[in-house]
Design a protein around this motif. Structure first.
Motif, short mmCIF file in Angstrom:
data_model
loop_
_atom_site.label_atom_id
_atom_site.label_comp_id
_atom_site.label_asym_id
_atom_site.label_seq_id
_atom_site.Cartn_x
_atom_site.Cartn_y
_atom_site.Cartn_z
N THR A 250 0.87 -1.40 0.01
CA THR A 250 -0.06 0.04 0.03
C THR A 250 0.88 1.15 0.08
O THR A 250 2.17 1.15 0.42
N VAL A 251 0.24 2.40 -0.40
CA VAL A 251 1.15 3.67 -0.36
C VAL A 251 1.47 4.00 1.09
O VAL A 251 2.78 4.38 1.30
N ALA A 252 0.59 3.89 1.84
CA ALA A 252 0.98 4.03 3.39
C ALA A 252 2.34 3.34 3.96
O ALA A 252 3.19 3.75 4.56
N ALA A 253 2.02 1.92 3.43
CA ALA A 253 3.05 1.13 3.94
C ALA A 253 4.40 1.37 3.28
O ALA A 253 5.56 1.36 3.75
N LEU A 254 4.49 2.00 1.97
CA LEU A 254 5.81 2.11 1.34
C LEU A 254 6.32 3.27 1.84
O LEU A 254 7.51 3.48 2.09
N ARG A 255 5.39 4.25 2.30
CA ARG A 255 6.01 5.73 2.83
C ARG A 255 6.55 5.47 4.27
O ARG A 255 7.43 5.81 4.58
N SER A 256 5.73 4.65 5.00
CA SER A 256 6.46 4.45 6.29
C SER A 256 7.42 3.60 6.37
O SER A 256 8.34 3.88 6.99
N GLY A 257 7.62 2.63 5.36
CA GLY A 257 8.98 1.70 5.45
C GLY A 257 10.12 2.43 4.92
O GLY A 257 10.98 1.89 5.05
N ALA A 258 10.00 3.70 4.44
CA ALA A 258 11.15 4.43 4.12
C ALA A 258 12.02 5.05 5.05
O ALA A 258 12.87 5.47 5.12
N GLY A 259 11.39 4.93 6.51
CA GLY A 259 12.10 5.39 7.44
C GLY A 259 11.85 6.78 7.86
O GLY A 259 11.19 7.56 7.03
N ASP A 260 11.99 7.20 9.17
CA ASP A 260 11.83 8.58 9.78
C ASP A 260 12.94 9.48 9.24
O ASP A 260 13.92 9.13 9.04
N VAL A 261 12.45 10.62 8.53
CA VAL A 261 13.39 11.56 8.26
C VAL A 261 13.06 13.03 9.05
O VAL A 261 12.02 13.29 9.27
N VAL A 262 14.16 13.46 9.80
CA VAL A 262 14.00 14.66 10.52
C VAL A 262 14.55 15.81 9.92
O VAL A 262 15.73 15.72 9.38
N ARG A 263 13.97 17.02 9.92
CA ARG A 263 14.21 18.27 9.33
C ARG A 263 14.67 19.35 10.45
O ARG A 263 13.95 19.43 11.25
N VAL A 264 15.95 19.55 10.41
CA VAL A 264 16.41 20.60 11.55
C VAL A 264 16.84 21.72 11.01
O VAL A 264 17.52 22.05 9.94
N VAL A 265 16.28 22.93 11.64
CA VAL A 265 16.57 24.23 10.98
C VAL A 265 17.57 25.01 12.09
O VAL A 265 17.10 25.07 13.23
N SER A 266 18.63 25.70 11.69
CA SER A 266 19.47 26.30 12.46
C SER A 266 20.36 27.14 11.78
O SER A 266 20.94 26.68 10.88
N ALA A 267 20.67 28.40 12.37
CA ALA A 267 21.61 29.42 11.70
C ALA A 267 23.02 28.89 11.90
O ALA A 267 23.96 29.46 11.30
#
Length: 383
Positions: A250-267
């Motif tokens: 399923t689309v949901a399973a494919l997306r979740s299976g790709a692993g967590d990605v964290v976006r960090v913002v800092s100067a």
């Protein structure tokens, strides 16, 4: 595709089971492919287009078929429709082996393929629907109500008596879909069905496809490079690369299976920090000089100084703590952090290594157009 004699269909499943009911004996799937392989050419110059592929499509489901050009999906569709003979393997349609009786096996199958003239342009919209119902073995007068509903739901009623050649490209695309559905096919292959449609027309078509699968048990195999269409419509996605299936879920399973990605913002994130992170983590992307970020509800404008940087890192579970420790050790003050869920396109690129639409022919130069022309001929259409 040309369909043999078929009984009049009223939208119910062919085995007489209403949608939502369980049959006493489970009916075979709409499509079952086992061990399918096809090679073009000989020797070192040969191309293994499809390599031992197995695939099952249940009745009433919508399955997306994705792959870069050259992945093998075109050849797989050709073999499934009987346009190309595979070297090995089997194809069963509603339980019937296509090698035992082509006409009977494909009696409830139809296709709308990109690049083909899928309708007779000199005929009106309604005349096309009546014609293709007729060659499906259905009395067009007996399904006039069905045609009226199709015209209404696809917003074609006002153009019903207009020759197709006078319609826009998007309208012709909707007429093609209506023609495919005119005779009551139970399994349809749709190649780029939203191509040329504006946003609202695309939504209309997607809505109708979902309704047909849900309410009438229609089974759909859909091939598209538009990831939004695939995510919106398909129950399941099959991805191909190098002639093989590399993902099926399923689309949901494919997306979740790709692993967590964290976006960090800092100067405080500079080239040196990014280099340090790359040594320890899977850095997916870096966006520099953002100009302004949200912090505690206030905006901090960069002015003349360099704006903050956003870095996306694959870090789930304990890896997230390790990432925070690494940022602290590098003297980075985090100004913003969020979890980024990968899009289906990101999963596609990760699995295939190719952007959607890129790649070459999987048939050693025969090209995608052959599929359209052959399918058009098999339906009795002139491409």
């Amino acid at each position: 595709m040309a369909r043999g004699a078929a009984s009049e269909r009223d939208g119910s499943l062919s085995d007489g089971v209403r949608p939502g009911e369980e049959p006493a004996d489970a009916a075979p799937p709409a499509l079952a492919i086992e061990g399918l392989s096809k090679r073009f050419g000989d020797g070192a110059a040969s191309v293994l287009a499809v390599d031992d592929v197995g695939l099952t499509v249940e009745r009433g489901s919508i399955v997306g078929l994705l792959g870069p050009n050259g992945a093998g999906k075109t050849t797989l569709i050709k073999c499934t429709l009987g346009i190309v003979l595979p070297d090995s393997g089997s194809v069963r349609v509603f339980g019937a082996d296509v090698t035992d009786g082509r006409r009977a096996a494909y009696a409830n199958v139809d296709a709308m393929l990109e690049g083909a003239r899928n309708d007779y342009w000199r005929l009106t919209v309604r005349e096309n629907l009546r014609y293709f119902a007729t060659i499906a073995g259905v009395d067009p007068d007996s399904v006039r109500g069905r045609h009226d509903r199709l015209l209404d739901r696809l917003e074609l009623t006002a153009k019903a008596d207009t020759p197709v050649r006078e319609l826009s490209r998007g309208m012709k695309q909707k007429v093609s879909l209506a023609s495919v559905l005119a005779g009551g096919a139970e399994l349809v292959f749709l190649d780029e069905p939203t191509l040329g449609l504006d946003v609202e027309s695309s939504r209309t078509l997607r809505r109708e496809l979902r309704r047909l699968a849900r309410e009438e048990g229609l089974t759909i195999v859909l091939s598209s490079h538009d990831m939004d269409v695939v995510e919106d419509v398909c129950d399941r996605v099959v991805m191909m690369a190098n002639g093989r299936i590399v993902a099926d879920d399923t689309v949901a399973a494919l997306r979740s299976g790709a692993g967590d990605v964290v976006r960090v913002v800092s100067a405080d994130v500079d080239d040196a920090v990014v280099a340090t992170l790359r040594e320890r983590f899977d850095v997916r992307g870096v966006e520099t000089d953002l100009g302004a970020v949200e912090r505690d509800g206030d905006r901090r404008d960069g002015g003349d100084r360099r704006g903050p940087t956003a870095v996306e890192v694959a870090a789930g579970g304990d890896a997230l703590y390790d990432l925070m420790d690494a940022l602290r050790a590098a003297g980075v003050t985090v100004e913003g952090i969020e979890t980024v869920r990968p899009e289906l396109e990101d999963v596609f690129v990760d699995l295939t290594g190719v952007e959607p639409g890129e790649g070459g022919s999987d048939e050693g130069g025969s090209g995608e157009g052959d599929l359209s022309d052959a399918a058009a001929d098999s339906r009795g259409r002139s491409p």
